[in-house]
Every structure is written in C-alpha cells, then in structure tokens.
Scaffold this motif. Structure first.
Motif: not given
Length: 436
Positions: A312-330
């Motif tokens: 559960h932690g790994a799925a949450s971390a992947f979503h944040h660092h590999r989807l939210v950060v590169p697709f929204l924040q960057a």
C-alpha cells in the motif's frame, strides 16, 4: 431517464466530444493552455455553451414524476453528464450559458448529498459505455488511457478494501484470513502495475495542456467547488484506516476525510462511515501477538499483513513520485515561470488551494501510508509496526502449522516482508514509489 435526458446524453457522447477535441487540437498545436481572440475557436466555444444550455434546459423544464423517481445511480450519472458540460465551460472560459445548468446540477446533488459538479467517480465508476465507448471530454487517446487505467486502479483498490473489511469478522489468526490477505496483496499488486502502465502510456504535455484543464474548480450558482481529485473514492481511505496506517482521529487525516466526503458517491460515503468505526488490523495483530504464544498461523498472517502494508505504501509512493510530480508539479512549475500574471499562475491547480499546498498534503499522505517518520509529526504507524516486527522476530521459533497456510509451502514459514516503514527510505532515492 426521459427523452430530454437521452438527447443530452447523445450530445455529450458525440457533438460535445468533437467540439472539445477540435479546441484541444488547436491549443496543443499552439503549445498553449487556451487561446483567445481566434474567431473560429470563439464560434466553437459559443456552440458548446449554447447547445449544452438548450439541452439541459429541456431536462429541467420537462422534469416529470418518472424522472423524479429515477434511481440514485441514474441521477448520479446524469449529474456527471451535466458536470462534463460545466467542466468544459470552465475549461474554455465560456461565461453565461452554463448558468442554465446550475439548477439541475444543484437539484440532483441535493437529492444525493453530494457536490453539484463532475467528480472522479463520474469518470471511472458511473460512466456507462455505449458501443464500447464511455463518456469523455475529447476523443484523445490520452484521455481514454487516463480514465481507463485510473478506473482499473480504483476497482483494484476496492477489491483490496473488501478483503480487509472481511478480516474483522474472522479474526487475524484465522486460516481464512490468510486467503483475504493474499487477495488484498493481489489487488495492490494490480494497482502498482496499472500505475506503471499509465506512467508509460500518458503523454505529459497532452495531460497538462488538454486533460487537466477540465478538472479545474468552478462555480455552481454562487458557490465555487474544487476540482476533480483522483483520490476521491472510499476504498483507498478504507485501506488506510483498516491497516492502521492512518487514524480517523488524527486531525490532519480527519480534515482529508471531511474535505473529500461531498466529492465521493453516496455508496462510498456509507463505506467511509463504516470504516472509521472499525478496529485497525494493526491493533488486532499487536493484541494477539502479545496475548500468548505466537501460533504458526498467526505468524504467517502477520507477515502477510506487513506485506500488504508495504505494498500500500509502495503504490502510494509510486503514484506521487511517478505520476503526480512529473505530470502535474513539474509542468506546472515550468508554466508558472512563463505566466505573465499572478492570476494565470494561480489557475494552474485543479484542487482549489495553491499547488504547493496540494503537494504538501499529498506528500504527507505518502509519509503516513509508508509509515515514514516526519520531523513535525509523531511517526504515525511506525512505532506500532516496529513493535509488531519485533514481536515476530523475537518470538520463539514455531513449527509449521499442521496444515500449511495459504500461499506458503508445507514445512516453510512465509518469508518476512519489509515493513511499510522501510518503503520510503529504501526506495526514495530511485524514485520508484509514490502515491497521492
């Protein structure tokens, strides 16, 4: 539904999609989030506003007893279609005609106890396909992929949450619980795989320029409602609480649950209410491991439980660092540097608050789900997870159960799984995990 609602649905699935796609292709070709003062595009905008307003007006005028007695699911689905229209008006900055849809949106929402706008569930859970095609804003492949893989992830999260809910009626030492924990792991494995597929499939520029803008906050009447959030479903919060990684008594997490409540469907609201009253499985495992001898089945189940926490932690971390950060924040950071005014920069987020506030909230959720200690917090579930890990590591060795636990070969104990608390520290440098 009545014929007016059917006509509106037909427009949403056809002309509406074609008009939005035409606009998006022009925006993308110009590398712009929106274009103004282009006569051809202004004509398309006027057509979206006018046609949608006329069709929604017919539904409101002809609201018959038959329509009033439609099912909750039908009303929620209709609210999603009205929300698509309102979202497109907000995206293209169409002002005026969309007010014709406000009364219907508010009437549907008040009958269901939800926000009167498009939300994440309308895209992934209440989006009936016709001819293999579900409702979208555009015909862009990236939008379809975004809805498809996010929808599959929600179904996988629901499968995990359903398995964990059943554990409390069986007990954490039951052989049947071994099966449920295995099912929970399978669901979270799917979430990770689907996230990886989405990160490979989705184009960053297409998402940022042509998909994200439809999810912005907008007004319905005199009230502004925040935008679409991919965390707006109950299963992920149910997993947080049932595992014991997040507490409904933590003021920060309470605020998260309270804020999302109007933006999840009625059935999810009921599930969320039930979840916050349940005993966390982490507490149950700690109680039983400290009560007496550690039985083979309890040991195996506890190891499986820790594996579920880690996933559960790994799925949450992947979503944040590999989807939210590169697709929204960057891309938002890049766009902010190019904006000429503060108002344009403030329009980059879809969730209402400034982007840095949203990102801080999401990062704190990842830390809770991975049980990572924060300097400004009490460590979340980390101390309790460490106690369970210690109990398993220091208990006298136990012979294999008379009948091997599910998923464990006879004569072997399950291989210890890393703690959820180890996830962020061991994977963060490689940036391979994340979730929001």
């Amino acid at each position: 539904m009545n014929s007016a609602a059917d006509d509106f649905d037909g427009w949403i699935r056809n002309d509406f999609v074609a008009l939005n796609t035409r606009m998006e292709e022009a925006y993308f070709a110009a590398g712009a989030q929106i274009l103004h003062d282009c006569p051809e595009l202004e004509a398309v905008k006027r057509r979206i506003g006018r046609e949608g307003a006329e069709l929604v007006g017919r539904i409101t005028e002809g609201h018959s007893p038959r329509a009033a007695h439609s099912t909750d699911d039908e009303r929620y689905e209709l609210l999603g279609s009205v929300g698509l229209y309102l979202g497109a008006c907000r995206r293209h900055e169409i002002e005026g005609p969309q007010s014709a849809a406000w009364p219907l949106a508010r009437a549907l929402a008040s009958s269901l106890g939800v926000a009167p706008r498009l939300v994440f569930a309308h895209q992934v859970l209440y989006n009936r396909a016709v001819g293999d095609t579900f409702r979208t804003f555009t015909s862009l492949d990236d939008e379809r992929a975004f809805i498809l893989y996010n929808g599959l992830s929600v179904l996988a999260y629901r499968r995990t949450a359903a398995a964990l809910r059943r554990v409390r009626t069986l007990g954490v030492s039951s052989p049947l619980t071994a099966y449920l924990l295995r099912e929970a792991r399978s669901g979270l494995d799917d979430v990770l795989d689907l996230g990886r597929t989405l990160s490979r499939t989705l184009d960053v520029d297409r998402f940022f320029l042509n998909i994200r803008p439809y999810f912005k906050p907008h007004r319905v009447g005199g009230v502004e409602y925040r935008g679409v959030n991919a965390g707006d479903f109950a299963a992920i919060s149910s997993i947080d609480v049932l595992l014991g990684l997040c507490s409904p008594y933590d003021p920060f997490y309470q605020a998260v649950l309270t804020e999302k409540y109007p933006y999840i469907p009625p059935e999810d609201q009921e599930a969320l209410r039930a979840t916050v009253k349940a005993e966390p499985l982490l507490d149950a495992f700690l109680r039983e491991t400290s009560a007496g001898p550690l039985t083979p089945q309890l040991r195996d189940n506890a190891e499986s439980f820790l594996s579920v926490c880690r996933l559960h932690g790994a799925a949450s971390a992947f979503h944040h660092h590999r989807l939210v950060v590169p697709f929204l924040q960057a891309p938002a950071d890049r766009a902010r540097q190019e904006q000429e005014s503060e108002s344009e920069a403030a329009d980059l987020t879809t969730s209402g608050p400034p982007l840095h506030v949203v990102m801080d909230t999401l990062a704190r959720l990842v830390d809770l789900r991975t049980a990572r200690r924060r300097p400004d917090a009490d460590g979340g579930a980390r101390p309790a997870l460490d106690r369970l890990r210690h109990a398993l590591d220091t208990a006298p060795g136990t012979a294999p159960a008379g009948q091997a636990a599910l998923g464990t070969p006879r004569g072997r104990t399950a291989k210890p799984a890393p703690l959820a608390s180890d996830t962020s520290s061991s994977t963060r440098p490689a940036r391979t995990h994340a979730t929001g």
